[in-house]
Design a protein around this motif. Structure first.
Motif, mmCIF file in Angstrom:
data_model
loop_
_atom_site.group_PDB
_atom_site.id
_atom_site.type_symbol
_atom_site.label_atom_id
_atom_site.label_comp_id
_atom_site.label_asym_id
_atom_site.label_seq_id
_atom_site.Cartn_x
_atom_site.Cartn_y
_atom_site.Cartn_z
ATOM 1 N N ARG A 66 0.826 -1.219 0.000
ATOM 2 C CA ARG A 66 0.000 0.000 0.000
ATOM 3 C C ARG A 66 0.858 1.267 0.000
ATOM 4 N NH1 ARG A 66 -3.061 1.212 4.267
ATOM 5 N NH2 ARG A 66 -1.737 0.104 5.767
ATOM 6 N N PHE A 67 1.998 1.210 0.671
ATOM 7 C CA PHE A 67 2.877 2.381 0.782
ATOM 8 C C PHE A 67 4.120 2.176 -0.086
ATOM 9 C CE2 PHE A 67 1.622 3.896 5.354
ATOM 10 C CZ PHE A 67 0.287 3.875 4.980
ATOM 11 N N THR A 68 4.626 3.281 -0.604
ATOM 12 C CA THR A 68 5.859 3.244 -1.391
ATOM 13 C C THR A 68 6.786 4.367 -0.935
ATOM 14 O OG1 THR A 68 4.698 2.352 -3.319
ATOM 15 C CG2 THR A 68 6.869 3.320 -3.689
ATOM 16 N N ILE A 69 8.002 4.005 -0.567
ATOM 17 C CA ILE A 69 9.007 4.999 -0.196
ATOM 18 C C ILE A 69 9.934 5.225 -1.381
ATOM 19 C CG2 ILE A 69 10.586 3.277 0.798
ATOM 20 C CD1 ILE A 69 11.349 5.382 2.913
ATOM 21 N N SER A 70 10.311 6.479 -1.588
ATOM 22 C CA SER A 70 11.240 6.813 -2.663
ATOM 23 C C SER A 70 12.080 8.002 -2.221
ATOM 24 C CB SER A 70 10.483 7.130 -3.955
ATOM 25 O OG SER A 70 9.624 8.241 -3.771
ATOM 26 N N ARG A 71 13.159 8.252 -2.932
ATOM 27 C CA ARG A 71 14.011 9.388 -2.577
ATOM 28 C C ARG A 71 14.588 9.998 -3.844
ATOM 29 N NH1 ARG A 71 18.621 7.157 1.278
ATOM 30 N NH2 ARG A 71 19.430 9.295 1.109
ATOM 31 N N ASP A 72 14.812 11.310 -3.759
ATOM 32 C CA ASP A 72 15.468 12.054 -4.821
ATOM 33 C C ASP A 72 16.732 12.629 -4.190
ATOM 34 O OD1 ASP A 72 16.370 13.972 -6.648
ATOM 35 O OD2 ASP A 72 14.357 14.428 -7.324
ATOM 36 N N ASN A 73 17.856 11.984 -4.412
ATOM 37 C CA ASN A 73 19.094 12.398 -3.761
ATOM 38 C C ASN A 73 19.540 13.787 -4.210
ATOM 39 O OD1 ASN A 73 19.302 10.006 -2.253
ATOM 40 N ND2 ASN A 73 20.385 8.957 -3.900
ATOM 41 N N SER A 84 -4.660 3.418 -0.422
ATOM 42 C CA SER A 84 -5.615 2.554 0.287
ATOM 43 C C SER A 84 -5.510 2.745 1.795
ATOM 44 C CB SER A 84 -5.364 1.088 -0.073
ATOM 45 O OG SER A 84 -5.460 0.883 -1.467
ATOM 46 N N LEU A 85 -5.556 3.977 2.210
ATOM 47 C CA LEU A 85 -5.376 4.291 3.628
ATOM 48 C C LEU A 85 -6.508 3.729 4.473
ATOM 49 C CD1 LEU A 85 -3.933 7.859 3.237
ATOM 50 C CD2 LEU A 85 -2.856 6.008 4.531
ATOM 51 N N LYS A 86 -6.140 3.317 5.684
ATOM 52 C CA LYS A 86 -7.080 2.731 6.628
ATOM 53 C C LYS A 86 -7.096 3.570 7.911
ATOM 54 C CE LYS A 86 -5.678 -1.881 5.060
ATOM 55 N NZ LYS A 86 -5.136 -3.214 5.494
ATOM 56 N N PRO A 87 -8.174 3.491 8.680
ATOM 57 C CA PRO A 87 -8.210 4.238 9.949
ATOM 58 C C PRO A 87 -7.020 3.904 10.857
ATOM 59 C CG PRO A 87 -10.397 3.498 9.388
ATOM 60 C CD PRO A 87 -9.479 2.876 8.385
ATOM 61 N N GLU A 88 -6.542 2.679 10.810
ATOM 62 C CA GLU A 88 -5.412 2.292 11.660
ATOM 63 C C GLU A 88 -4.085 2.890 11.200
ATOM 64 O OE1 GLU A 88 -7.670 0.259 10.251
ATOM 65 O OE2 GLU A 88 -6.748 -1.618 9.552
ATOM 66 N N ASP A 89 -4.079 3.573 10.063
ATOM 67 C CA ASP A 89 -2.887 4.294 9.624
ATOM 68 C C ASP A 89 -2.791 5.675 10.276
ATOM 69 O OD1 ASP A 89 -3.480 2.991 6.350
ATOM 70 O OD2 ASP A 89 -1.954 2.305 7.775
ATOM 71 N N THR A 90 -3.826 6.058 11.005
ATOM 72 C CA THR A 90 -3.831 7.349 11.672
ATOM 73 C C THR A 90 -2.699 7.433 12.690
ATOM 74 O OG1 THR A 90 -6.203 7.658 11.384
ATOM 75 C CG2 THR A 90 -5.154 8.869 13.185
#
Length: 123
Positions: A66-73, A84-90
């Motif tokens: 559901r989550f994706t991490i990325s970086r721009d150096n 697809s956020l859920k209440p438990e992601d609060t």
């Protein structure tokens, strides 16, 4: 020392998406792995995702897929795309920077922290 500033939090409904950003400044040349953690009221800070300098990702099981991490150096910025956020992601989401060049999932291995940004998922 590296300074980190998060942005992009807010109030969304279940199933919505949100993208967090974390801009680093200062001695960014020392920055290795970058990570995202979160802390909900009454709970301990928990690992969400981390990315190495070369772009290798590791995720918590609760956000995998559901989550994706990325970086721009070049921009010294790390992102967290949350779908697809859920209440438990609060939680309050924190960005962190480590001098280590490997994937880092433990908070104590991070050297710098942002102030946090609130994410609330509610209908």
């Amino acid at each position: 020392q590296v300074q980190l500033v998060e942005s992009g939090g807010g109030l969304v409904q279940p199933g919505d998406s949100l993208k967090l950003s974390c801009a680093a400044s200062g001695r960014t040349v020392d920055t290795g792995a970058m990570g995202w953690f979160r802390q909900a009221p009454g709970k301990e800070r928990e690992f969400v995702a981390t990315i190495t300098w070369r772009g290798s990702n590791t995720y918590a099981d609760s956000v995998k897929g559901r989550f994706t991490i990325s970086r721009d150096n070049a921009k010294n910025t790390v992102y967290l795309q949350m779908n697809s956020l859920k209440p438990e992601d609060t939680a309050v989401y924190y960005c962190a920077a480590s001098k280590l060049r490997v994937a880092v999932t433990i908070p104590s291995n991070y050297d710098s922290w942002g102030q946090g940004t609130q994410v609330t998922v509610s209908s």
